[in-house]
Design a protein around this motif. Structure first.
Motif, short mmCIF file in Angstrom:
data_model
loop_
_atom_site.label_atom_id
_atom_site.label_comp_id
_atom_site.label_asym_id
_atom_site.label_seq_id
_atom_site.Cartn_x
_atom_site.Cartn_y
_atom_site.Cartn_z
N GLY A 113 19.64 -0.29 15.53
CA GLY A 113 20.80 -1.08 15.10
C GLY A 113 20.43 -2.54 15.02
O GLY A 113 19.43 -2.97 15.60
N LEU A 114 21.21 -3.31 14.29
CA LEU A 114 20.92 -4.74 14.16
C LEU A 114 21.38 -5.48 15.42
O LEU A 114 22.57 -5.51 15.73
CB LEU A 114 21.65 -5.33 12.94
N PRO A 115 20.45 -6.10 16.14
CA PRO A 115 20.80 -6.78 17.40
C PRO A 115 21.34 -8.19 17.16
O PRO A 115 20.80 -9.18 17.68
CB PRO A 115 19.47 -6.79 18.15
N LEU A 116 22.41 -8.29 16.40
CA LEU A 116 22.93 -9.60 16.00
C LEU A 116 23.45 -10.41 17.17
O LEU A 116 23.44 -11.64 17.15
CB LEU A 116 24.04 -9.43 14.95
N ASP A 117 23.93 -9.73 18.22
CA ASP A 117 24.53 -10.45 19.35
C ASP A 117 23.62 -10.52 20.57
O ASP A 117 24.06 -10.86 21.66
CB ASP A 117 25.87 -9.82 19.74
N LEU A 118 22.33 -10.24 20.40
CA LEU A 118 21.40 -10.31 21.53
C LEU A 118 21.33 -11.72 22.13
O LEU A 118 21.23 -11.86 23.36
CB LEU A 118 20.01 -9.82 21.10
N PRO A 119 21.38 -12.79 21.34
CA PRO A 119 21.37 -14.13 21.93
C PRO A 119 22.52 -14.37 22.90
O PRO A 119 22.33 -15.00 23.95
CB PRO A 119 21.47 -15.06 20.72
N GLU A 120 23.72 -13.87 22.58
CA GLU A 120 24.85 -14.03 23.49
C GLU A 120 24.63 -13.27 24.79
O GLU A 120 24.95 -13.75 25.87
CB GLU A 120 26.15 -13.53 22.84
N MET A 121 24.08 -12.06 24.68
CA MET A 121 23.86 -11.23 25.86
C MET A 121 22.88 -11.86 26.84
O MET A 121 22.93 -11.60 28.03
CB MET A 121 23.33 -9.85 25.45
N THR A 122 21.97 -12.66 26.32
CA THR A 122 20.91 -13.22 27.15
C THR A 122 21.06 -14.74 27.34
O THR A 122 20.11 -15.40 27.80
CB THR A 122 19.53 -12.94 26.52
N ALA A 123 22.23 -15.26 27.02
CA ALA A 123 22.44 -16.72 27.04
C ALA A 123 22.13 -17.35 28.39
O ALA A 123 21.66 -18.50 28.46
CB ALA A 123 23.87 -17.04 26.62
N ASP A 124 22.36 -16.62 29.48
CA ASP A 124 22.11 -17.17 30.81
C ASP A 124 20.64 -17.07 31.21
O ASP A 124 20.27 -17.52 32.30
CB ASP A 124 22.96 -16.43 31.86
N TYR A 125 19.82 -16.50 30.34
CA TYR A 125 18.40 -16.31 30.65
C TYR A 125 17.55 -16.80 29.47
O TYR A 125 16.91 -16.01 28.77
CB TYR A 125 18.11 -14.84 30.95
N PRO A 126 17.55 -18.12 29.22
CA PRO A 126 16.88 -18.65 28.03
C PRO A 126 15.37 -18.45 28.01
O PRO A 126 14.75 -18.55 26.95
CB PRO A 126 17.22 -20.15 28.09
N LYS A 127 14.76 -18.15 29.15
CA LYS A 127 13.30 -17.95 29.18
C LYS A 127 12.89 -16.53 28.82
O LYS A 127 11.71 -16.25 28.61
CB LYS A 127 12.76 -18.31 30.57
#
Length: 259
Positions: A113-127
């Motif tokens: 599937g297209l992981p379009l919202d992966l940045p939001e899911m990992t926002a608290d872990y920028p590294k």
């Protein structure tokens, strides 16, 4: 420096702490496949018998994922990278992503599937590195443009060939999986053109080809022809360090490649 080899995420229970940690220890990218890891833990399977619905099972799988990621990191002993593969198609994918980050995974790889919202899911872990799995430049363009609006760039992109990458369905129809538009040479060229159009420069994601790569010659070929890395699955699945049952490994080893 990191070796240009990525161990593919193979579920259920084929890619866990032993395999992922061992690959990372050698300086490459080891991958824990997040699906149904409770099967590798007797205590969690015992608790599964008393589970009331999918929510309870999901909770047990998150406990197992935490154990496997931490176990892989321990085995890696500071070498390489430990990634977690999460399928977008799984209902609880957001919880798996969050658990992977909390457990200390270095990267999250997402396909199915297209992981379009992966940045939001990992926002608290920028590294934590973010790696979408796609099959052609059109999909890569959709994901990267969406992520760029959110101020995030993919760290790498896995280009999986639907005809060779063990069940990855980048094609909508079965008789389309060997379409020439999925040829690595074409997709790599299209992606490099896309990166130029987007003016990504040195921030462009690394390109990793996946599917059908099982020999040293193939690895060398693709590294010399536009790929930054290669993903290998089956060759790792049959290793002594692989987490799969010995009977499973034997079936793979004895399989006739011409059938």
């Amino acid at each position: 420096s990191l070796l240009p080899i990525v161990q593919g995420g193979m579920g259920v229970g084929i890619s866990a702490k032993s395999l992922a940690g061992s690959v990372a220890h050698e300086g490459a990218v080891g991958t824990v496949a997040s699906v149904d890891l409770r099967h590798l833990h007797e205590d969690l399977m015992a608790r599964s018998a008393e589970a009331h619905g999918q929510e309870d099972l999901d909770r047990l799988n998150l406990i197992a994922l935490d154990r496997e990621v931490k176990g892989a990191l321990e085995r890696a002993d500071g070498h390489g990278m430990v990634a977690v593969n999460v399928m977008k198609a799984v209902d609880s994918h957001a919880a798996y992503v969050r658990q992977a980050c909390e457990s200390g995974a270095h990267a999250v790889v997402m396909g199915a599937g297209l992981p379009l919202d992966l940045p939001e899911m990992t926002a608290d872990y920028p590294k934590v590195a973010l790696v979408p799995i796609l099959s052609e430049a059109r999909g890569v363009a959709v994901v990267l443009k969406k992520w760029m609006k959110k101020g995030r760039m993919a760290d790498a992109v896995v280009i999986e060939h639907p005809g060779y990458a063990g069940g990855h369905l980048g094609a909508a129809r079965l008789d389309d999986i060997h379409n020439e538009r999925f040829d690595f040479q074409r997709v790599l060229a299209d992606c490099h053109t896309l990166f130029q159009e987007l003016a990504l420069g040195p921030d462009a994601p690394r390109l990793i080809v996946a599917g059908g790569v099982g020999s040293h010659e193939q690895v060398r070929h693709w590294l010399a022809n536009g790929a930054d890395g290669v993903q290998v699955g089956t060759a790792f699945a049959v290793t002594r360090e692989g987490d799969a049952h010995e009977n499973f490994k034997r079936v793979l080893i004895d399989a006739d490649p011409d059938k």
